[in-house]
Design an enzyme around this catalytic site. Structure first.
Site, short mmCIF file in Angstrom:
data_model
loop_
_atom_site.label_atom_id
_atom_site.label_comp_id
_atom_site.label_asym_id
_atom_site.label_seq_id
_atom_site.Cartn_x
_atom_site.Cartn_y
_atom_site.Cartn_z
N TYR A 160 40.60 54.49 100.43
CA TYR A 160 41.12 54.89 99.11
C TYR A 160 42.64 55.04 99.15
O TYR A 160 43.35 54.50 98.30
CB TYR A 160 40.45 56.21 98.72
CG TYR A 160 40.89 56.82 97.42
CD1 TYR A 160 40.28 56.46 96.23
CD2 TYR A 160 41.90 57.79 97.38
CE1 TYR A 160 40.66 57.04 95.03
CE2 TYR A 160 42.28 58.37 96.19
CZ TYR A 160 41.66 57.99 95.01
OH TYR A 160 42.05 58.57 93.82
N GLN B 299 41.99 52.14 91.29
CA GLN B 299 41.03 52.34 92.38
C GLN B 299 39.85 53.19 91.94
O GLN B 299 38.71 52.95 92.35
CB GLN B 299 41.73 52.98 93.58
CG GLN B 299 40.84 53.14 94.80
CD GLN B 299 40.31 51.82 95.32
OE1 GLN B 299 40.89 50.76 95.10
NE2 GLN B 299 39.19 51.86 96.02
N GLU B 300 40.11 54.19 91.11
CA GLU B 300 39.05 55.10 90.70
C GLU B 300 38.01 54.44 89.80
O GLU B 300 36.81 54.63 89.98
CB GLU B 300 39.65 56.31 89.96
CG GLU B 300 40.36 57.31 90.86
CD GLU B 300 39.38 58.17 91.65
OE1 GLU B 300 38.17 57.99 91.52
OE2 GLU B 300 39.85 59.03 92.41
N SER B 301 38.46 53.69 88.82
CA SER B 301 37.52 53.23 87.79
C SER B 301 37.68 51.78 87.36
O SER B 301 36.88 51.29 86.57
CB SER B 301 37.68 54.10 86.54
OG SER B 301 38.96 53.89 85.95
#
Length: 611
Positions: free
Chosen positions: A579, A476-478
């Site tokens: 998120y 999810q972050e990158s």
């Protein structure tokens, strides 16, 4: 020309020395574009090597020339190039400039350069405005009225429509109130003037001004604003008072004062509620687990809003609580086929666990080779490599644009072939992008890639953190982009803020470090995730805390224990709410893929203890 073999397909490339010169020239051309150095850009465009990326200097020259009201380079570029993301972007910029200049004859003449599916939102608005200018009176998309922030062309369209009377006066009044409440005063003044409503909203001592003053007071003093509204309500129209109560109710809901929010929502005018306000009304009832009211609120929502995955799922949960098992199960069964957070929850409500298709769709070598030969794909791969060579993330973003454009209209087998190619290049974010677009047959191994296993599993073992959860968060972050950098400065695979990275590095004994180094970023990110888990005591809280800060995650708890899914649904920050849902759903898929860990999303969400 040299010929190199990659996996089971071939690509022709320039010699290494020529590529090095070409790379440097491309970087210089982009710098010249950003600096507005047209002579330098003209020189680099004229001398650009015959490489897949040689069109970029000419594109930047055309784009910069448009800013100086010189259409000639744009005309030449569009006449000489086949359709691509660059031709579409250039055509959109040209059309928006013509629209801003009210040059409607030229706008209509050039509109053919941007087919309908290639027009961005502002170009679409200018196209609709062009129609209004010719006397073809039809109301624009009413959904525009619900959006506080719109590009200039869309505000111009709404102003023209208001002048022509294609919206009902109360619809225009509602939008002006929403704009004023959000402090978009200039846009509100323009719309009011176009609709002939300036006197209602901008003369001193009128009731509309009083309503806005109450709403603005509510930003810092809800009780005082509610007292003012109660006092003035007899002098206001139903729409005015209802709008103000809806605004105050939403502020209370965002502060998680749900009882107060529900009392004020009951006084609101449903015709004045924005989609965001409808959703917060539903969340207020959900937080209190008032299933009867939740069902009623979802039932009154605009149809498109009620069809969002969240409200289909929570309506089913409300009906189950009300004993309406037949309709709830039918809706859950339909939703359970969706491969997302709510689809997994729906599947588990029916007593079924997550299961990956037995035979994932695989790509043949021939299919991968065919994808690799596409010009847009070739440019995307070259740009991706260039971003790594020059350490310039902006070329990674250009690569993404090329890749996304190339994925339009692809069949499931073509998408999996593209994902396979991207994976082989280490272009992981676009491998996931392509694999996620399949409609009927899928490959979850490509949707949920797990690169960097050695580092991730090593630090997961050392710090006793679930590796599926780490991967869910990293994805999810990158999307596994090593040089990923957010707008606020977070870096690397696990998107660490500079201060956080330095603090953690001190804790683990790293006097010097490169936050974009794969192993280092995973080490620091996993240590921080462990720290947030220890601080908050629950993976859902820790996930929210990783994104928004541990203090906020703890503050969002209730005075009573909450279902983790209800806690998450009522997180005040839209970004953090989305998120947490995606990270936790990702973790379920990774656990299933790894054959270890918790594969029930409901179990992972658990129960959030009271404050």
């Amino acid at each position: 020309m040299k010929k190199i073999s990659l996996v089971c397909f071939s690509l022709f490339v320039l010699p290494a020395a020529a590529y090095a010169d070409s790379n440097e020239d491309l970087g210089a051309a982009r710098d010249a574009w950003r600096a507005g150095d047209i002579p330098r850009l003209e020189s680099l465009a004229a001398s650009s090597a015959d490489s897949p990326l040689s069109i970029y200097p000419r594109y930047w020259l055309a784009l910069k020339s448009l800013e100086n009201s010189d259409d000639a380079p744009a005309r030449r570029f569009l006449a000489s190039q086949p359709p691509s993301t660059l031709t579409e972007r250039l055509a959109n910029e040209w059309l928006k400039r013509l629209g801003k200049e009210n040059n409607w004859d030229a706008f209509r003449r050039e509109l053919v350069r941007a087919p309908e599916d290639a027009r961005d939102q502002e170009t679409q608005c200018y196209a609709a405005l062009s129609e209004l200018k010719t006397g073809k009176i039809s109301p624009p998309d009413s959904a525009l009225l619900d959006k506080s922030t719109l590009p200039e062309g869309c505000n111009s369209l709404l102003n023209e429509a208001a002048t022509l009377g294609t919206f009902k006066p109360d619809e225009v009044r509602s939008r002006i109130r929403t704009l004023m409440a959000g402090n978009y005063v200039t846009v509100a003044r323009g719309l009011a003037a176009s609709a002939g409503l300036s006197g209602e909203f901008f003369s001193t001592g009128n009731s509309e001004a009083a309503v806005i003053a109450i709403v603005r007071r509510g930003r810092n003093d809800l009780a005082g604003a509610a007292s003012d509204l109660t006092r003035l309500e007899p002098t206001l129209t139903r729409e005015q008072a209802g709008f103000a109560w809806g605004e105050l109710a939403t502020r209370a809901a965002r502060r998680q004062d749900m009882s107060q929010a529900l009392a004020w929502y009951a006084k609101s005018a449903t015709g004045e509620l924005t989609p965001e306000q409808w959703e917060w009304w539903a969340r207020s009832t959900l937080r209190d687990q008032d299933w009867n009211t939740l069902s009623a609120v979802i039932g009154k929502m605009p149809a498109k809003l009620a069809e969002r995955p969240a409200w289909r799922y929570w309506l089913s949960r409300a009906e189950l609580a009300q004993g309406k098992r037949s309709s709830a199960n039918a809706r859950l069964a339909r939703q359970s086929s969706e491969y997302n957070y709510y689809g997994i929850l729906a599947r588990e409500e029916l007593g079924n666990s997550l299961s990956e298709p037995a035979k994932p769709l695989q790509a043949s070598d021939k299919a991968v080779a065919a994808i690799a030969r596409e010009p847009a794909i070739s440019r995307a791969i070259s740009l991706f490599a260039l971003s790594d060579t020059l350490k310039r993330p902006e070329f990674h973003e250009e690569a993404r644009r090329e890749w996304r454009w190339a994925m339009r209209g692809k069949t499931d087998p073509e998408l999996i072939a593209a994902a396979t190619l991207a994976q082989s290049k280490g272009f992981y974010d676009m491998a996931i992008y392509s694999a996620e677009r399949t409609q009927n047959t899928h490959n979850f191994g490509l949707r949920f890639l797990a690169p960097y296993r050695s580092s991730t599993e090593r630090y997961a073992r050392q710090l006793e953190v679930d590796p599926a959860w780490i991967y869910g968060l990293m994805r999810q972050e990158s999307r596994f982009t090593v040089v990923a950098r957010s707008g606020v400065g977070a870096s690397g695979l696990m998107q660490l803020m500079p201060a956080t990275a330095r603090w953690v590095a001190g804790k683990v004994g790293l006097p010097s470090f490169d936050v974009n180094d794969v192993d280092t970023n995973i080490q620091l990110g996993t240590w921080y995730l462990r720290h947030v888990l220890d601080t908050t005591g629950h993976p859902v809280l820790a996930t929210a805390g990783y994104n928004a800060g541990p203090g906020r995650a703890r503050a969002w708890r209730d005075s009573k224990p909450l279902d983790g899914a209800i806690y998450t649904e009522t997180i005040p920050f839209t970004e953090t709410r989305d998120y947490v849902q995606k990270v936790m759903a990702n973790a379920v898929y990774y656990s299933a893929s790894f054959g270890q860990g918790e594969t029930s999303l409901k179990a992972r969400m658990g129960t959030i203890a009271a404050k």
